[in-house]
Structure formats: C-alpha cells, structure tokens
Design a protein around this motif. Structure first.
Motif, PDB file in Angstrom:
ATOM      1  N   GLY A 133     -64.025  64.737  59.822  1.00  0.00           N
ATOM      2  CA  GLY A 133     -63.263  63.829  58.998  1.00  0.00           C
ATOM      3  C   GLY A 133     -62.017  64.489  58.422  1.00  0.00           C
ATOM      4  O   GLY A 133     -61.879  65.724  58.418  1.00  0.00           O
ATOM      5  N   ALA A 134     -61.113  63.681  57.889  1.00  0.00           N
ATOM      6  CA  ALA A 134     -59.832  64.191  57.392  1.00  0.00           C
ATOM      7  C   ALA A 134     -60.012  65.084  56.168  1.00  0.00           C
ATOM      8  O   ALA A 134     -59.264  66.051  55.984  1.00  0.00           O
ATOM      9  N   PHE A 135     -60.971  64.773  55.305  1.00  0.00           N
ATOM     10  CA  PHE A 135     -61.209  65.629  54.142  1.00  0.00           C
ATOM     11  C   PHE A 135     -61.698  66.998  54.585  1.00  0.00           C
ATOM     12  O   PHE A 135     -61.186  68.032  54.130  1.00  0.00           O
ATOM     13  N   ALA A 136     -62.670  67.024  55.481  1.00  0.00           N
ATOM     14  CA  ALA A 136     -63.190  68.305  55.966  1.00  0.00           C
ATOM     15  C   ALA A 136     -62.112  69.098  56.692  1.00  0.00           C
ATOM     16  O   ALA A 136     -62.034  70.329  56.551  1.00  0.00           O
ATOM     17  N   VAL A 137     -61.279  68.428  57.475  1.00  0.00           N
ATOM     18  CA  VAL A 137     -60.192  69.115  58.178  1.00  0.00           C
ATOM     19  C   VAL A 137     -59.193  69.682  57.172  1.00  0.00           C
ATOM     20  O   VAL A 137     -58.686  70.803  57.352  1.00  0.00           O
ATOM     21  N   SER A 138     -58.913  68.942  56.114  1.00  0.00           N
ATOM     22  CA  SER A 138     -58.005  69.445  55.074  1.00  0.00           C
ATOM     23  C   SER A 138     -58.557  70.717  54.452  1.00  0.00           C
ATOM     24  O   SER A 138     -57.814  71.682  54.211  1.00  0.00           O
ATOM     25  N   VAL A 139     -59.858  70.729  54.202  1.00  0.00           N
ATOM     26  CA  VAL A 139     -60.493  71.910  53.595  1.00  0.00           C
ATOM     27  C   VAL A 139     -60.438  73.101  54.546  1.00  0.00           C
ATOM     28  O   VAL A 139     -60.031  74.205  54.169  1.00  0.00           O
ATOM     29  N   VAL A 140     -60.843  72.895  55.793  1.00  0.00           N
ATOM     30  CA  VAL A 140     -60.911  74.026  56.722  1.00  0.00           C
ATOM     31  C   VAL A 140     -59.512  74.541  57.063  1.00  0.00           C
ATOM     32  O   VAL A 140     -59.314  75.753  57.237  1.00  0.00           O
ATOM     33  N   SER A 141     -58.531  73.657  57.141  1.00  0.00           N
ATOM     34  CA  SER A 141     -57.157  74.099  57.400  1.00  0.00           C
ATOM     35  C   SER A 141     -56.651  74.981  56.273  1.00  0.00           C
ATOM     36  O   SER A 141     -55.988  76.003  56.505  1.00  0.00           O
ATOM     37  N   SER A 142     -56.977  74.615  55.047  1.00  0.00           N
ATOM     38  CA  SER A 142     -56.581  75.420  53.891  1.00  0.00           C
ATOM     39  C   SER A 142     -57.284  76.770  53.891  1.00  0.00           C
ATOM     40  O   SER A 142     -56.679  77.805  53.579  1.00  0.00           O
ATOM     41  N   LEU A 143     -58.562  76.774  54.244  1.00  0.00           N
ATOM     42  CA  LEU A 143     -59.318  78.032  54.285  1.00  0.00           C
ATOM     43  C   LEU A 143     -58.682  79.032  55.239  1.00  0.00           C
ATOM     44  O   LEU A 143     -58.502  80.210  54.896  1.00  0.00           O
ATOM     45  N   TRP A 144     -58.325  78.574  56.446  1.00  0.00           N
ATOM     46  CA  TRP A 144     -57.789  79.498  57.446  1.00  0.00           C
ATOM     47  C   TRP A 144     -56.353  79.897  57.143  1.00  0.00           C
ATOM     48  O   TRP A 144     -55.915  80.993  57.509  1.00  0.00           O
ATOM     49  N   LYS A 145     -55.630  79.042  56.462  1.00  0.00           N
ATOM     50  CA  LYS A 145     -54.253  79.390  56.121  1.00  0.00           C
ATOM     51  C   LYS A 145     -54.187  80.349  54.935  1.00  0.00           C
ATOM     52  O   LYS A 145     -53.461  81.355  54.961  1.00  0.00           O
ATOM     53  N   HIS A 146     -54.966  80.054  53.896  1.00  0.00           N
ATOM     54  CA  HIS A 146     -54.833  80.798  52.641  1.00  0.00           C
ATOM     55  C   HIS A 146     -55.955  81.813  52.406  1.00  0.00           C
ATOM     56  O   HIS A 146     -55.792  82.684  51.542  1.00  0.00           O
ATOM     57  N   MET A 147     -57.092  81.683  53.078  1.00  0.00           N
ATOM     58  CA  MET A 147     -58.243  82.576  52.912  1.00  0.00           C
ATOM     59  C   MET A 147     -58.606  82.761  51.431  1.00  0.00           C
ATOM     60  O   MET A 147     -58.719  83.896  50.934  1.00  0.00           O
ATOM     61  N   PRO A 148     -58.810  81.675  50.677  1.00  0.00           N
ATOM     62  CA  PRO A 148     -59.052  81.804  49.225  1.00  0.00           C
ATOM     63  C   PRO A 148     -60.386  82.444  48.878  1.00  0.00           C
ATOM     64  O   PRO A 148     -60.594  82.860  47.731  1.00  0.00           O
ATOM     65  N   HIS A 149     -61.292  82.538  49.839  1.00  0.00           N
ATOM     66  CA  HIS A 149     -62.599  83.136  49.577  1.00  0.00           C
ATOM     67  C   HIS A 149     -62.571  84.655  49.598  1.00  0.00           C
ATOM     68  O   HIS A 149     -63.534  85.290  49.167  1.00  0.00           O
ATOM     69  N   HIS A 150     -61.485  85.235  50.103  1.00  0.00           N
ATOM     70  CA  HIS A 150     -61.379  86.684  50.098  1.00  0.00           C
ATOM     71  C   HIS A 150     -61.278  87.176  48.657  1.00  0.00           C
ATOM     72  O   HIS A 150     -60.481  86.674  47.863  1.00  0.00           O
TER      73      HIS A 150
END
Length: 522
Positions: A184-201
C-alpha cells in the motif's frame, strides 16, 4: 558469499504464448502477421513471492486486455504460478507469453529455492542480490527481440520494487522502467523513507522509537517493527549497499504503479508523487474481475487444498456474517503453542470459523532443533469438538471465494497487503496480527487510521489469550460494529474505483495511453 558468475551463458526459454496459430494458419485466415509486432510490448518482471507475484500477474492480464503485448519473466521453479494467467490468456486470445530463466547457483542459497516462502529471513538479502545476475541474459534477450518475428522489443519494463536494479538496465537499453509496488501507499512511504534516511541507525534497543521522516504526518515505530531488511542493513556491505541502492533507484523510475486506490490512501499516493516527481498510477484493488461480478471460483497462487464446491457448500450452510476466517498468508507460520492459543480462543468464542493451517514447517524454519515446534498440530480433540461449526483447511485456500461469501463476518490476518486489500474490497473487517515486513504499517493504517479492524496482537512470537481473541471476534462481528460499517463503506469505494470511470479505471487508462506513446529513447 559470491553468486556464481555464469549468468551470461544462461539460455532463455519463451513459453506459453497465447496466440497458438502458426504463420500459414494466420495467412490462410487473412490475418496480418504484423499486427502482433505493432502492439506495444511490455516486459513484466515480478519478484518471486506470492504477495509480490499475484497482483502483478493480475496487472499483466489487465494490460493485455487493453491492447498491450506482455512478456512475463520468472524463474524455472516459479513458472507453474504463471499457468492460470497463460490459460486465461489463451482462452481470451490475448498477447501474453512467459520468459523462463533458471536462477544461477548462488553460494549460500539452498539449491532450487527460488521463492520467498522457501527461505529463512536472513537469506532474503542474498536472494535479492542474486537476481542482479539476470541483467546480462535479459539484456541479450531484449536485444534479440529487435530482430525477431515475435512481439518485438519491449519498450517498457514493469518490475517489482525489490528489483530496483532494473532501472539501470532499462536506462542502458534506452527503454522506460515502471516500478510496481504490491504494498500500500502508506507502507511504501514508510519504507522509502527508511532506505533514504536510515532513521533507525543509532537506535540501539529493539524497543527504541524510530521516527520516520518526510511523511505527511508524524509516524513512529519501535525499531523491532520497521522493515527487517532495513534493520539488517550493514554499511559498506556489498549486499546491503546493493539493496539500498535498488530501493533508492525506485524513486527515479519513469513512473510508479501501486496496488491501492484513491478512496483508501489518497494522502499517501499524493505524497509518493511529490516525492518522485513522476506519475503514480494507483490501480487497485488488483483483483480478477469476477470478484465484483459474483462468486469468484478461480485459482490464484497455488492449487487449492479444498474443492471450491465443498467450501462453498459449507459456507452456504452458515448464517450471514457468522463465520470467522483465519489465515496468515503464504509465509507466516504459527508455532504449535500459538495454534493452541488460537484454538482455545475459537472454542471460547463459540463462533463458526474457517481456519487455514500449514501442515508442515516451511524451509523458512531453518533451525532443525525448533522445526518440530512448527508442525501445524491442533490440540487433541479440537476438530471433533468444533466439527459442527468449524472447517480446517490444510494448505492453500480459495481466499477470494471465502471472503466474498455473505456468511463471513471477520478475518484474522497477518496484515499482508494482498489479504488486507481483498478483505476491504469484499467488505470484511479485519482482526490484525502483524508479524513482519510491511505488516505493522498496514495494521497501523487499517486499525488506527481507517478504523476498519481491531488489533489482536503483534509479532511472530505473540501469544494471544483466549479472551483477547474472543473480545476481538465479538467486536468486529457485532451488529452495529464501527469496523463492519467502515468495511462496507470502503468496499463500495473499492468497487467504484475499478468500475468504468472510477479512479483506478482512469489511472489504468492513463497508464496504457502513456505506454502506447513510447518510442525507444535511443
């Protein structure tokens, strides 16, 4: 771990062309052979996992019905999943063919394991990495089409978002690439942000909060509930960097196709379009047309483990909205202890149910010491005690047939997007038990934002109590349940989206129109 370097010498096999007449037969009927090559040719490349393949194969069929020639590429071990599509294409005279290549042997991957359902989670990154060795044989095949008598060279590649490297392949060949999102678009928005910004590091604890940047509104998850692929990322590791680069390439594609609809996720669809600066075609729900035309009696994915007629007869014997459907998708596996807890909750609820159980441990259960804990074992006497109100299916179930029946009132699900979208389209409220991947995002969207379900528990090791399940079932099946009303509203919106003139119908028209305008870049 290094994949074998012999991919350039892999032979390609084209099978399953739906136009079976030979040249002389067509000439005798006065058919113009050039008509086949005049159709704009699209190469469709799904990633081999049921949740990825099924909606993209549905899209391939739709594109062919709208006048495109389609080649679907998959690996040798997955070609059986194309059979229903090719059979339908043949009966309808559509221009669909399959391209089959063997997956090159890769050190570290078990032989003949070519589908996500066959692999433990820790091997998924290597599995994704191994697909880059299809680049050379696919390039050879595409170049060969320029001088062949078949469909001609494809002018567009539509590939899964796990295959971001195909963006570079398309650019090299001078053709367009469209990324397909089965999520879904919400999940894609989340995963795209994760790979671009890596906020979990830098977030050390699995319970630590991860703030997802660059979304339309604030979103946080515990680190344990973000994408496992993102959690496994290791800086400077070749496989990790390949995967991150691929996800980031998706934003640079000519356009994006997403299996959702405007009435469900307009906010996040608009966000993705702003993020990429390219068209985002929301074309869902991608379902066979018969789903909205009556009782869908069809095979999707694996062969069903029960005769549709027997399943339908059982459903017909139940009262309206009285049956609970329980299924956790093609990958998730419950332990025997979890099965005991679910069984106890079902007995306590006294509701009618259909429960889909995997009989044996899939190879995703990689530790032999614990494999016996995942044997699909029901408590002694459970089936006997519930035989008057329960149906247990061991294996693949006809999910669309079940969800479309008026007797079904709730769906206990792992929150895989295909299951969620099917349930919404057919007006069935959800009882959410997300276990991994994008399922936590889906649960947040559906339970907290859209109010179309309730949360049972979270995590692959969760142990729902009998009271938890009983309360959840009673809540969604109650006569005036908010979740049931929302499910009916969203079902109506889904139907309108795919009907002529609806938002998804218009987006499909726009997509096909743009593809038909294509000419080679160079």
């Amino acid at each position: 771990m290094r994949p074998a370097q012999n991919s350039k010498n892999i032979p390609f096999i084209v099978v399953g062309i739906s136009i079976y007449m030979d040249r002389e037969e067509k000439q005798s009927l006065g058919l113009e052979l050039e008509m086949e090559t005049k159709k704009v040719h699209v190469l469709v490349f799904p990633f081999p996992g049921h949740g990825h393949m099924i909606p993209l194969l549905d899209l391939a069929h739709i594109l062919a019905t709208r006048g495109l020639a389609v080649t679907v590429f998959t690996t040798t071990e997955n070609q059986a999943l194309l059979r229903p599509l090719l059979t339908t294409a043949s009966s309808q005279g559509l221009h669909i063919q399959s391209l089959i290549l063997p997956l090159p042997p890769t050190q570290g991957l078990p032989p003949h394991c070519e589908n996500l359902a066959q692999l433990p989670l820790h091997l998924v990154p290597l599995f994704m990495y191994s697909f880059k060795h299809f680049a050379d044989p696919l390039e050879q095949w595409i170049l060969h089409q320029r001088s062949s008598d078949g469909f001609g060279p494809p002018l567009c590649i539509i590939s899964d978002f796990f295959l971001g490297w195909t963006q570079d392949l398309a650019a090299k060949l001078g053709i367009r690439r469209v990324v397909f999102y089965p999520s879904g678009a919400f999940a894609v928005s989340v995963v795209s942000s994760l790979w671009k910004h890596m906020p979990h590091h830098g977030v050390e604890s699995d319970d630590g909060e991860v703030c997802i940047p660059e979304l339309p509104h604030p979103v946080t998850f515990p680190k344990s509930k973000i994408s496992p692929l993102a959690r496994m990322y290791k800086p400077s590791d070749p496989i990790s960097e390949f995967i991150r680069h691929g996800f980031n390439l998706n934003v640079k594609s000519w356009g994006s196709i997403i299996n959702t609809f405007d009435g469900l996720e307009a906010l996040y669809i608009d966000h993705l379009q702003k993020l990429s600066g390219s068209p985002v075609w929301s074309v869902g729900p991608l379902l066979p047309p018969v789903v909205f035309q009556g009782t869908p009696n069809l095979e999707r994915g694996n062969p069903n483990a029960i005769k549709e007629s027997a399943c339908l007869q059982w459903l017909d014997s139940r009262q309206r909205r009285s049956v609970l459907y329980i299924c956790f998708g093609s990958i998730a596996v419950l332990s025997n202890r979890q099965i005991e807890d679910v069984a106890a909750g079902l007995e306590a609820s006294e509701e009618s149910f259909i429960w889909v159980i995997k009989d044996h441990p899939y190879s995703r259960i990689s530790d032999d010491n614990v494999a016996h804990e995942y044997g699909g074992v029901l408590p002694p006497g459970f089936e006997e005690r519930t035989k008057e109100r329960g149906l247990v299916i061991r294996g693949w179930a006809p999910q669309l047939l079940i969800l479309s029946h008026s007797s079904v009132g709730g769906f206990v699900t792992h929150c895989g997007w295909n299951s969620c979208l099917e349930s919404i389209a057919l007006g069935v409220p959800l009882i959410a038990w997300p276990m991994g991947a994008d399922q936590y995002s889906d649960a947040l969207l559906l339970v907290d934002y859209l109010k179309v379900g309730v949360r049972l528990c979270e995590g692959p090791a969760a142990m729902p109590s009998r009271d938890d399940l009983k309360r959840a079932v009673k809540k969604v099946t109650a006569a005036e349940a908010e979740e049931s009303k929302r499910a009916e509203e969203l079902s109506s919106a889904a139907r309108m989206a795919v009907e002529a003139g609806g938002s998804s119908w218009k987006n499909l028209e726009a997509l096909v129109t743009e593809i038909k305008k294509l000419t080679p870049i160079h």
